[in-house]
Design a protein around this motif. Sequence first.
Motif, mmCIF file in Angstrom:
data_model
loop_
_atom_site.group_PDB
_atom_site.id
_atom_site.type_symbol
_atom_site.label_atom_id
_atom_site.label_comp_id
_atom_site.label_asym_id
_atom_site.label_seq_id
_atom_site.Cartn_x
_atom_site.Cartn_y
_atom_site.Cartn_z
ATOM 1 N N MET A 1 0.487 -1.477 0.493
ATOM 2 C CA MET A 1 -0.198 0.174 0.070
ATOM 3 C C MET A 1 0.724 0.974 -0.065
ATOM 4 O O MET A 1 1.825 1.287 1.004
ATOM 5 C CB MET A 1 -0.692 0.269 1.147
ATOM 6 N N LYS A 2 0.643 2.003 -1.242
ATOM 7 C CA LYS A 2 1.425 3.479 -0.621
ATOM 8 C C LYS A 2 0.229 4.158 -0.966
ATOM 9 O O LYS A 2 -0.314 4.411 -2.209
ATOM 10 C CB LYS A 2 1.748 3.409 -1.761
ATOM 11 N N LYS A 3 0.313 5.403 0.425
ATOM 12 C CA LYS A 3 -0.830 6.946 0.304
ATOM 13 C C LYS A 3 -0.352 7.368 1.360
ATOM 14 O O LYS A 3 1.160 7.008 1.571
ATOM 15 C CB LYS A 3 -1.968 5.628 0.732
ATOM 16 N N ASN A 6 -0.063 9.017 7.310
ATOM 17 C CA ASN A 6 1.240 9.271 8.226
ATOM 18 C C ASN A 6 0.664 7.990 8.932
ATOM 19 O O ASN A 6 0.371 6.306 8.631
ATOM 20 C CB ASN A 6 0.861 9.853 9.552
ATOM 21 N N ASP A 7 0.204 7.422 10.804
ATOM 22 C CA ASP A 7 -0.750 6.183 10.970
ATOM 23 C C ASP A 7 -1.752 6.343 10.778
ATOM 24 O O ASP A 7 -3.088 6.908 10.520
ATOM 25 C CB ASP A 7 -0.863 6.020 12.562
ATOM 26 N N PRO A 8 -2.430 5.144 9.737
ATOM 27 C CA PRO A 8 -3.080 4.537 8.809
ATOM 28 C C PRO A 8 -4.592 5.138 9.814
ATOM 29 O O PRO A 8 -5.810 5.160 9.507
ATOM 30 C CB PRO A 8 -3.468 3.112 8.861
ATOM 31 N N ARG A 9 -4.543 4.476 11.491
ATOM 32 C CA ARG A 9 -5.584 4.843 12.878
ATOM 33 C C ARG A 9 -5.703 6.015 12.799
ATOM 34 O O ARG A 9 -7.158 6.542 13.414
ATOM 35 C CB ARG A 9 -5.381 4.530 13.742
ATOM 36 N N PHE A 10 -4.837 7.302 11.932
ATOM 37 C CA PHE A 10 -6.406 8.341 12.682
ATOM 38 C C PHE A 10 -5.645 9.100 11.162
ATOM 39 O O PHE A 10 -5.960 10.381 11.061
ATOM 40 C CB PHE A 10 -4.435 9.000 13.013
ATOM 41 N N THR A 198 -8.032 0.916 -1.928
ATOM 42 C CA THR A 198 -7.343 0.525 -0.653
ATOM 43 C C THR A 198 -7.760 1.617 0.140
ATOM 44 O O THR A 198 -7.309 2.306 0.811
ATOM 45 C CB THR A 198 -6.236 0.297 -0.565
ATOM 46 N N VAL A 199 -8.421 1.122 1.066
ATOM 47 C CA VAL A 199 -9.002 1.373 2.712
ATOM 48 C C VAL A 199 -7.304 1.515 3.151
ATOM 49 O O VAL A 199 -7.241 0.319 4.009
ATOM 50 C CB VAL A 199 -9.544 0.412 3.662
ATOM 51 N N PRO A 200 -6.989 2.413 3.876
ATOM 52 C CA PRO A 200 -5.820 2.462 4.595
ATOM 53 C C PRO A 200 -5.628 1.659 6.455
ATOM 54 O O PRO A 200 -4.601 0.368 6.172
ATOM 55 C CB PRO A 200 -5.701 3.978 5.727
ATOM 56 N N THR A 201 -6.670 1.091 6.632
ATOM 57 C CA THR A 201 -6.256 0.754 7.874
ATOM 58 C C THR A 201 -6.091 -1.442 7.352
ATOM 59 O O THR A 201 -5.469 -1.918 7.849
ATOM 60 C CB THR A 201 -7.826 0.164 8.742
#
Length: 576
Positions: A1-3, A6-10, A198-201
């Motif tokens: 995953m390339k986005k 920062n932290d996918p949770r935030f 693609t969902v970040p998490t």
Amino acid sequence: MKKLINDPRFVVRDLIDGLVATDPTIARLDGQAVILRADIPEDPAQRPVALISGGGSGHEPAHAGYVGKGMLTAAVAGDVFTSPSVDAVLAAVTASAGPAGAVLIVKNYTGDRLNFSLAAEMARAGGIPCEVVFVADDAALRDLVEPGRRRGIAGTVLVHKIAGAAAEAGRDLASVAAVARDAAADLVSMGVGLGPCTVPTAGTPGFELGPDEIEFGLGIHGEKGVERGALLPAGQIVERILDTLAAELGDRLAGPVALMVNGLGGTPPMELAIVAGHALAGLRRRGAQPELVYVGNFMTALEMPGCSLTVLPLRGERAALLRAPTGVRIWPASAEVGTGRVAAYNAPQTPLPATEPGPLTPALKAAVVRAADALVAAETYLTDLDSRAGDGDLGASMFRAAEAMRALPEGAFNDPQILLASLADALRRAIAGSSGPFYATALMRAAQQLAAPQIDDRQPAEAGAVDDAVDDAAWDRAFAAGVGAVGDIGGAKPGDRTMVDALAPALAAWNAARDGGATARAALVAAADAAEKGAEATAGMVPRLGRASYLGARAVGAPDGGAAAVAIWLRALAGK
């Protein structure tokens, strides 16, 4: 995953911080994922009817991007593709509405329905009147579920604008809700996806598609569509979608309509414009009168490639409400449909001198046809080479050059000078980018050296390569002038990894052959061999000019596309 995260949770927290940092007209509600208009009166009694929407994040610019004068009062952001909580929605209502009440515009997904509806109940219990408007515009589900169970997708944004204009005009709660419900009931939308997102998490795509597959009738949460089909030209995809929308609208399609062409996040403006053109024409063929058109990213699904079409009949005051001014930065300043007007242009024409076919005519025409055929056959190869170190347009440019060569009038082949001048004129018009000026200038200068060709009737032209019937010295001058022109206007020298690295050795081989007593035809064969070797040698060169120079040593390993093209057409001219 390339986005770029920062932290996918935030990601939602960072998204809201970025939005608020870049727009002085909005604010973040402390402790909540809620975006508000910055000008909301502190006294609830002074607040007009509030317009609130929201849902999962990942649909930007929806919904936070539509907070502002004339549209939403507040937007509630859930996690990516996840409904916001009841408490977050209630906080948005409390912070933005007062006794005048609030209209909640909700996309028809189960989580959104439940959380927004419960928040509205709690707000009413606390003294804030609330109306909830559900948008279920996904016509792709027309054969699968009843209208009330369909998804809300991009058409929701038009409801934001219509209801927002009504609220901004000072209308009461019932009136704003009625306008919103009426528009929602008439909306129809349908999407097509060319690939997943693609969902970040999650870190992986939501589904897989083959290179020639697309999904018809998908939603906005990275899910699969109603049907998987083969990739089709844009016009056929649009027709397929319009057939579904027209079947759903029935008689409502007749008359003025608004069209929204919505990108799903990964579709460039070029493709959306192509879709829009087909959609407007398709609507007119079906009896509609497109009056407003919105083209862009309005409700996305992260980086998903694809689009959706929304059609809204413009009954009553809808057109006026859509045209009403808004302070929302990203909303189009105008959505009027174009007239399709074409400005007249009379291109300057250079008429061909009146000449009769000469002894060289068959050979000249045969040589040009061979060169054109060779360039057409090499389109994919040249595109691949140019993609490795450039922008990938060389194959298409050489294909257009070949078409222009094939379209030359018969009279162009009656005289060598006329032919080169005609080729310069045709290629200048046909080839974009840097190749056009290079070839046009080279051919113009070469033509000037053949201004008075001497025909030797004792040596009839053969149906092969360029023949010796023209004075050989004139061909010497023409070849040298053409190659020199490329270096003069581009500044390239041998070793710079450009087309000059094929042209320069070709000229040197030509001159060596001619000095040894070879005919122009034999010299051309030697030149073609040298050009091919020169083009191959560019694979080991570090580029110093052109787009390839931006890559430096990363371009090493494949021949230069421009040099390869020179070798291809020279071999064809030589009959090899």
